[in-house]
Write an enzyme that holds these catalytic residues in place. Structure first.
Site, short mmCIF file in Angstrom:
data_model
loop_
_atom_site.label_atom_id
_atom_site.label_comp_id
_atom_site.label_asym_id
_atom_site.label_seq_id
_atom_site.Cartn_x
_atom_site.Cartn_y
_atom_site.Cartn_z
N PRO A 106 95.96 -36.23 31.57
CG PRO A 106 97.31 -38.01 32.31
CD PRO A 106 96.12 -37.17 32.68
CD GLU A 107 91.28 -39.17 27.76
OE1 GLU A 107 91.00 -39.60 26.63
OE2 GLU A 107 90.42 -38.85 28.60
#
Length: 274
Positions: free
Chosen positions: A2-3
């Site tokens: 997750p970015e």
DNA sequence: AGCATTACCCGCACGC
DNA sequence: TGCGTGCGGGTAATGC
């Protein structure tokens, strides 16, 4: 994984569905199975399942790296941390690293899988307190270059850790920070207080371009966690230690900044004082 | 005091 | 087999 671009990709995929998978929007939760209680941040793992049953997913939102499912009552918030992922599926036995599964009345399931167990899920009536400390959304056009430059100069911190600080700006992680600093031609250790307004504008433009590129490629798929994106094929510096800089041909270097591997081109990103 | 940096921690899988 | 590393971030200690 997750970015911001990966979370945004997950949000879009879940919201839109596909020819073979229905949209998450409009699904009503019949019941929930918690496979790993540590993933449930709120309420207690014991009452989570009972509280979430009967709720309907109305819309999917994102703030920084948080994915927010707006329900008919309250919100279900996910933070994927290092290795979390969300997938729709039709039945089937849970896999080794599945931590939570929501069963919908439609027969479809939403499974939260997270090998490293760092991810968290919140069921809350109001998401505001959880999101309150986040900095501005980088792709929000209402964030002006003037305000961004001013915020940079309010601190005297190294650019890399500052940009990764979710209180300063919401959504950047290790990959996109390295890529954005390369595009902006700024050294990761450069102190934020020393940036000229022109450099601040260059940096914000680079951040936005990097994030948009990431989203347009459906995020990055690296390590053993597969996401379906291919932005990893477009990295300029990240994980390219020892390879040639695509701009100047010099060798990409790797240093450690704030406990994180940091990749940059020493020629394109010189450290200039003041 | 207040801000910035560093250390450490949290499961797990993978490459060398 | 063993060890270092990692798409994140909270907390505590240390430094300035």
């Amino acid at each position: 994984m997750p970015e911001l671009p990966e979370v945004e990709t997950i949000r879009r995929v879940l919201a839109a569905g596909s020819a073979t998978v229905p949209s998450l929007t409009g699904q009503t939760i019949q019941n929930a199975e918690v496979f790993w209680q540590g993933s449930i941040a709120n309420p207690t793992a014991g009452s989570f399942s009972a509280s979430v049953a009967g709720r309907e997913v109305r819309a999917l939102d994102r703030r920084g790296k948080f994915l927010i499912l707006n329900l008919d009552q309250g919100s279900l918030i996910f933070h994927l941390r290092m290795s979390g992922d969300l997938r729709m599926s039709l039945g089937g036995a849970p896999a080794a690293h599945d931590r939570l599964r929501l069963h919908f009345r439609s027969g479809w399931d939403l499974t939260f899988t997270d090998p490293r167990k760092f991810g968290r899920v919140w069921l809350v009536s109001d998401p505001t307190p959880i999101l309150a400390g986040l900095g501005p959304e980088p792709l929000d056009e209402s964030l002006s270059t003037e305000a961004f430059g001013e915020r940079l100069r309010q601190h005297s911190r190294q650019l890399k850790p500052l940009l990764m600080d979710q209180h300063f700006l919401a959504g950047l992680g290790n990959i996109y920070t390295d890529e954005a600093l390369f595009l902006a031609r700024l050294h990761p250790l450069r102190l934020s207080s020393t940036l000229s307004q022109a450099e601040a504008e260059r940096l914000l433009a680079a951040i936005r371009q990097t994030l948009r590129d990431g989203i347009s490629h459906n995020g990055s798929s690296i390590d053993w966690v597969y996401r379906g994106g291919n932005f990893q094929n477009h990295f300029n510096v990240y994980q390219r230690t020892g390879q040639v800089c695509p701009v100047c041909g010099h060798t990409i270097e790797k240093i450690r900044v704030g406990q994180r591997g940091t990749h940059f081109c020493p020629v394109c990103q010189p450290y200039m004082k003041d």
